[in-house]
Design an enzyme around this catalytic site. Structure first.
Site, mmCIF file in Angstrom:
data_model
loop_
_atom_site.group_PDB
_atom_site.id
_atom_site.type_symbol
_atom_site.label_atom_id
_atom_site.label_comp_id
_atom_site.label_asym_id
_atom_site.label_seq_id
_atom_site.Cartn_x
_atom_site.Cartn_y
_atom_site.Cartn_z
ATOM 1 N N HIS A 1 -13.333 10.286 3.349
ATOM 2 C CA HIS A 1 -12.381 11.328 2.929
ATOM 3 C C HIS A 1 -12.305 12.479 3.933
ATOM 4 C CE1 HIS A 1 -13.001 9.226 -1.026
ATOM 5 N NE2 HIS A 1 -11.695 9.213 -0.887
ATOM 6 N N GLN B 1 -4.208 -2.516 -12.840
ATOM 7 C CA GLN B 1 -5.194 -3.137 -11.933
ATOM 8 C C GLN B 1 -6.529 -3.368 -12.652
ATOM 9 O OE1 GLN B 1 -4.915 -0.300 -8.632
ATOM 10 N NE2 GLN B 1 -4.618 1.327 -10.122
ATOM 11 N N ASP C 1 4.593 6.221 -10.032
ATOM 12 C CA ASP C 1 4.627 5.500 -8.757
ATOM 13 C C ASP C 1 4.932 6.498 -7.625
ATOM 14 O OD1 ASP C 1 5.070 2.741 -7.283
ATOM 15 O OD2 ASP C 1 6.637 4.144 -6.664
ATOM 16 N N ASP D 1 -3.141 7.726 0.194
ATOM 17 C CA ASP D 1 -4.461 7.101 0.009
ATOM 18 C C ASP D 1 -4.375 6.130 -1.168
ATOM 19 O OD1 ASP D 1 -7.832 8.143 -0.894
ATOM 20 O OD2 ASP D 1 -7.131 6.521 0.420
ATOM 21 N N ASP E 1 -9.095 8.816 -7.061
ATOM 22 C CA ASP E 1 -10.563 8.914 -7.207
ATOM 23 C C ASP E 1 -11.048 10.337 -6.909
ATOM 24 O OD1 ASP E 1 -11.010 7.152 -4.015
ATOM 25 O OD2 ASP E 1 -10.217 9.149 -4.469
HETATM 26 N N1 SAM Z 1 -9.713 5.012 -0.390
HETATM 27 C C1 SAM Z 1 -9.156 3.849 -1.059
HETATM 28 C C2 SAM Z 1 -8.786 2.793 -0.060
HETATM 29 O O1 SAM Z 1 -9.238 2.891 1.085
HETATM 30 O O2 SAM Z 1 -8.101 1.824 -0.441
HETATM 31 C C3 SAM Z 1 -8.027 4.277 -1.970
HETATM 32 C C4 SAM Z 1 -8.591 5.050 -3.125
HETATM 33 S S1 SAM Z 1 -7.599 5.495 -4.452
HETATM 34 C C5 SAM Z 1 -8.636 5.076 -5.773
HETATM 35 C C6 SAM Z 1 -6.337 4.275 -4.533
HETATM 36 C C7 SAM Z 1 -5.341 4.683 -5.591
HETATM 37 O O3 SAM Z 1 -4.029 4.188 -5.272
HETATM 38 C C8 SAM Z 1 -5.637 4.144 -7.012
HETATM 39 O O4 SAM Z 1 -6.039 5.201 -7.850
HETATM 40 C C9 SAM Z 1 -4.318 3.521 -7.463
HETATM 41 O O5 SAM Z 1 -4.013 3.796 -8.814
HETATM 42 C C10 SAM Z 1 -3.330 4.189 -6.509
HETATM 43 N N2 SAM Z 1 -2.050 3.486 -6.339
HETATM 44 C C11 SAM Z 1 -1.858 2.168 -6.120
HETATM 45 N N3 SAM Z 1 -0.525 1.922 -6.045
HETATM 46 C C12 SAM Z 1 0.119 3.134 -6.198
HETATM 47 C C13 SAM Z 1 1.481 3.540 -6.226
HETATM 48 N N4 SAM Z 1 2.473 2.635 -6.076
HETATM 49 N N5 SAM Z 1 1.759 4.855 -6.419
HETATM 50 C C14 SAM Z 1 0.760 5.755 -6.575
HETATM 51 N N6 SAM Z 1 -0.554 5.435 -6.570
HETATM 52 C C15 SAM Z 1 -0.864 4.124 -6.384
#
Ligand code: SAM
Length: 311
Positions: free
Chosen positions: A75, A44, A151, A169, A99
């Site tokens: 959170h 990303q 994943d 999340d 995060d």
């Molecule tokens: N609070 C945020 C929101 O409202 O969208 C989300 C925060 S957190 C940073 C989102 C995380 O989802 C990212 O670190 C990203 O790498 C992770 N992510 C995205 N797709 C994913 C997947 N298929 N499996 C695990 N993590 C994933």
């Protein structure tokens, strides 16, 4: 002042302006003092910016993930209602949450014996640790914490573990997180929960993504007997944010304030936004939304046709 001048006025506030696309038809523009990091990970686009209104912000694929100014609202609303509805959550799984925001809230509960965080993107975690150390603080030194970078859906499909609470999340439903908002995904979540367990996922903006929220809510209902939604206004998201809880036994809406109070005290849970009396308020939804939850025509989100946020 004519509307043309207004639009000039909006563009000409000086400094860098960040244009965040909430949906195809809705955008927000906010000023940026400094770009602390901008790049692309394997999965990303990532930016960390410092802003006059929200402090430091993490942005992934053009969407604000958190701001230091109000991440505690998000959170605490994501984590504490579901954790305090459970009588004694010991084993917790966080999917996404790279995060560190959800992790720091989960660790506040002294009932927690282990929390596994499964985030796809190790680089996101590295960049947050470096540019926004306030988010992870000492969480990663806590012996209860286990971090996996893979994943989240694959992890769930392969794990034999069972959890009291599963917190989802992940980024908004597009790109790498698309298949983490579907019927099949929530079935995997349900299979990984212990009896008496519960899951929660953020489920988009009450106004900017009403249809997508109703879709996610209805889709969770295909995997759980009790589905409840709560909400909180998140200034840096520019909308009221929805959080949907699924369980076969627990019901956060009927939680007694006294019990929440006792559990917070017993677990030494300190908060800045959430407190026992606000629990009920978070689950009190506006009448038009309740009507949409009952009557809006939506398709269940499936792997074949997943709900997507068109940005
Ligand atoms: N609070 C945020 C929101 O409202 O969208 C989300 C925060 S957190 C940073 C989102 C995380 O989802 C990212 O670190 C990203 O790498 C992770 N992510 C995205 N797709 C994913 C997947 N298929 N499996 C695990 N993590 C994933």
């Amino acid at each position: 002042m004519s509307s043309d001048d207004d639009s000039d006025q909006a563009i000409d506030v000086g400094g860098i302006l960040y244009h965040e696309r909430l949906t195809k038809t809705l955008s927000r523009i906010f000023q940026v003092n400094k770009v602390l990091y901008a790049g692309r990970t394997k999965y990303q686009r990532i930016e960390v910016v410092d802003t006059p209104d929200f402090g430091k912000m993490l942005i992934l694929d053009g969407k604000v993930q958190f701001s230091l100014k109000d991440e505690f609202i998000y959170h605490e609303s994501l984590v504490h209602p579901v954790m305090l509805t459970h009588p004694s959550p010991e084993k917790v799984l966080i999917i996404g949450g790279g995060d560190g925001g959800a992790l720091k809230e989960v660790l506040k509960h002294n009932t927690v014996k282990s929390v596994t965080l499964v985030d796809l993107d190790e680089e996101v975690m590295k960049i947050v640790k470096k540019y926004v150390p306030e988010m992870f603080k000492d969480s990663l030194k806590d012996p209860r914490v286990k971090i996996l970078n893979m994943d989240g859906r694959k992890f769930l499909a392969e794990t034999e573990n069972k959890y009291d609470i599963i917190i989802v999340d992940v980024t908004d439903p597009f790109g790498p997180s698309t298949l983490l908002y579907t019927k099949e995904f929530y079935q995997l979540v349900s299979n990984a929960l212990k009896d008496g367990g519960a899951m929660v996922t953020h489920s988009e903006g009450m106004f900017s993504c009403r249809k997508e929220f109703v879709t996610i809510y209805r889709t969770i209902k295909t995997a759980f007997r009790k589905v409840r939604a709560c909400s909180a206004f998140i200034p840096s998201f520019g909308d009221v944010w929805m959080f949907t809880i699924g369980s076969n036994t627990l019901d956060p809406v009927n939680m007694d304030v006294k019990i929440i109070e006792e559990r917070m005290k017993k677990r030494h849970v300190e908060t800045r936004f959430y407190y026992p009396e606000i629990h009920k308020v978070l689950f009190t939804l506006p009448k038009d939304l309740l009507k949409d939850l009952k009557e809006m025509k939506v398709e269940i989100s499936t792997d074949k046709s997943p709900v997507q946020i068109s940005a």
